[in-house]
Design a protein around this motif. Structure first.
Motif, PDB file in Angstrom:
ATOM      1  N   LEU A  55       0.863  -1.178   0.000  1.00 13.31           N
ATOM      2  CA  LEU A  55       0.000   0.000   0.000  1.00 13.31           C
ATOM      3  C   LEU A  55       0.899   1.227   0.000  1.00 13.31           C
ATOM      4  CD1 LEU A  55      -2.569  -1.120   2.716  1.00 13.31           C
ATOM      5  CD2 LEU A  55      -2.879  -1.132   0.251  1.00 13.31           C
ATOM      6  N   SER A  56       0.737   2.082  -0.980  1.00  7.92           N
ATOM      7  CA  SER A  56       1.599   3.247  -1.117  1.00  7.92           C
ATOM      8  C   SER A  56       1.124   4.398  -0.240  1.00  7.92           C
ATOM      9  CB  SER A  56       1.622   3.709  -2.573  1.00  7.92           C
ATOM     10  OG  SER A  56       2.378   4.895  -2.688  1.00  7.92           O
ATOM     11  N   ASP A  57       2.072   5.027   0.436  1.00  4.31           N
ATOM     12  CA  ASP A  57       1.805   6.260   1.172  1.00  4.31           C
ATOM     13  C   ASP A  57       2.275   7.449   0.347  1.00  4.31           C
ATOM     14  OD1 ASP A  57       1.004   7.670   3.661  1.00  4.31           O
ATOM     15  OD2 ASP A  57       3.127   8.238   3.658  1.00  4.31           O
ATOM     16  N   GLY A  58       3.000   7.160  -0.732  1.00  8.44           N
ATOM     17  CA  GLY A  58       3.522   8.214  -1.596  1.00  8.44           C
ATOM     18  C   GLY A  58       5.009   8.401  -1.381  1.00  8.44           C
ATOM     19  N   ASP A  59       5.669   8.933  -2.394  1.00  9.66           N
ATOM     20  CA  ASP A  59       7.099   9.233  -2.326  1.00  9.66           C
ATOM     21  C   ASP A  59       7.965   8.019  -2.004  1.00  9.66           C
ATOM     22  OD1 ASP A  59       8.428  11.443  -3.129  1.00  9.66           O
ATOM     23  OD2 ASP A  59       8.422  12.461  -1.199  1.00  9.66           O
ATOM     24  N   LYS A 118       5.636  -1.276  15.567  1.00  8.63           N
ATOM     25  CA  LYS A 118       6.635  -0.569  16.380  1.00  8.63           C
ATOM     26  C   LYS A 118       7.029   0.780  15.809  1.00  8.63           C
ATOM     27  CE  LYS A 118       8.454  -4.810  18.217  1.00  8.63           C
ATOM     28  NZ  LYS A 118       9.549  -5.690  18.443  1.00  8.63           N
ATOM     29  N   VAL A 119       6.845   0.959  14.505  1.00 14.48           N
ATOM     30  CA  VAL A 119       7.241   2.202  13.834  1.00 14.48           C
ATOM     31  C   VAL A 119       5.975   2.925  13.358  1.00 14.48           C
ATOM     32  CG1 VAL A 119       8.523   3.177  11.898  1.00 14.48           C
ATOM     33  CG2 VAL A 119       9.431   1.189  13.106  1.00 14.48           C
ATOM     34  N   SER A 120       5.776   4.124  13.855  1.00 12.78           N
ATOM     35  CA  SER A 120       4.593   4.890  13.471  1.00 12.78           C
ATOM     36  C   SER A 120       4.721   5.389  12.033  1.00 12.78           C
ATOM     37  CB  SER A 120       4.422   6.088  14.403  1.00 12.78           C
ATOM     38  OG  SER A 120       5.472   7.032  14.182  1.00 12.78           O
ATOM     39  N   LEU A 121       3.612   5.799  11.468  1.00 12.18           N
ATOM     40  CA  LEU A 121       3.604   6.356  10.122  1.00 12.18           C
ATOM     41  C   LEU A 121       4.499   7.588  10.047  1.00 12.18           C
ATOM     42  CD1 LEU A 121       2.615   6.592   7.210  1.00 12.18           C
ATOM     43  CD2 LEU A 121       0.534   7.666   8.087  1.00 12.18           C
ATOM     44  N   ALA A 122       4.433   8.437  11.046  1.00 15.44           N
ATOM     45  CA  ALA A 122       5.260   9.650  11.058  1.00 15.44           C
ATOM     46  C   ALA A 122       6.745   9.307  11.057  1.00 15.44           C
ATOM     47  CB  ALA A 122       4.917  10.507  12.268  1.00 15.44           C
ATOM     48  N   ALA A 167      12.115   7.397   5.690  1.00 14.93           N
ATOM     49  CA  ALA A 167      12.116   7.342   4.221  1.00 14.93           C
ATOM     50  C   ALA A 167      12.728   8.613   3.637  1.00 14.93           C
ATOM     51  CB  ALA A 167      10.700   7.135   3.699  1.00 14.93           C
ATOM     52  N   ARG A 168      12.413   9.751   4.223  1.00 14.80           N
ATOM     53  CA  ARG A 168      12.973  11.024   3.770  1.00 14.80           C
ATOM     54  C   ARG A 168      14.501  11.025   3.934  1.00 14.80           C
ATOM     55  NH1 ARG A 168       9.184  13.920   5.547  1.00 14.80           N
ATOM     56  NH2 ARG A 168       9.840  13.910   7.719  1.00 14.80           N
ATOM     57  N   GLU A 169      14.991  10.499   5.061  1.00 13.17           N
ATOM     58  CA  GLU A 169      16.437  10.405   5.294  1.00 13.17           C
ATOM     59  C   GLU A 169      17.096   9.501   4.253  1.00 13.17           C
ATOM     60  OE1 GLU A 169      17.008   9.019   9.269  1.00 13.17           O
ATOM     61  OE2 GLU A 169      16.360  10.915  10.169  1.00 13.17           O
ATOM     62  N   ILE A 170      16.488   8.362   3.991  1.00 14.38           N
ATOM     63  CA  ILE A 170      17.053   7.421   3.015  1.00 14.38           C
ATOM     64  C   ILE A 170      17.126   8.065   1.639  1.00 14.38           C
ATOM     65  CG2 ILE A 170      16.532   5.301   1.731  1.00 14.38           C
ATOM     66  CD1 ILE A 170      15.693   4.075   4.418  1.00 14.38           C
TER      67      ILE A 170
END
Length: 76
Positions: free
Chosen positions: A13-17, A51-55, A61-64
């Motif tokens: 499921l894509s969240d975008g970007d 364990k990892v929130s969407l935020a 993902a932005r860091e990667i």
């Protein structure tokens, strides 16, 4: 976050970007970041959705994506 809890069907499921929620056949959920550079695609695991929130997944993902654009390998 409601969509994350409601996701039941196996697949991505894509969240975008390039951020995806990967739902396994057994119902497990994890975050992955898909990055493509020079025609090559790579997936980077960001952790379990329990364990990892969407935020946090969006931040990771932005860091990667930033590291890849700088020519660095996020695995290292």
């Amino acid at each position: 976050m409601t969509a994350v809890r409601a996701a039941k069907r196996p697949g991505r499921l894509s969240d975008g970007d390039g951020l995806y929620l990967l739902v396994g056949a057994n119902g497990s959920k994890s975050w992955i970041c898909r990055v493509q550079k020079y025609g090559r695609g790579r997936d980077f695991g960001l952790g379990s959705a329990s364990k990892v929130s969407l935020a946090l997944a969006r931040e990771r993902a932005r860091e990667i994506r930033t590291w890849v654009e700088m020519g660095l390998d996020p695995v290292f």
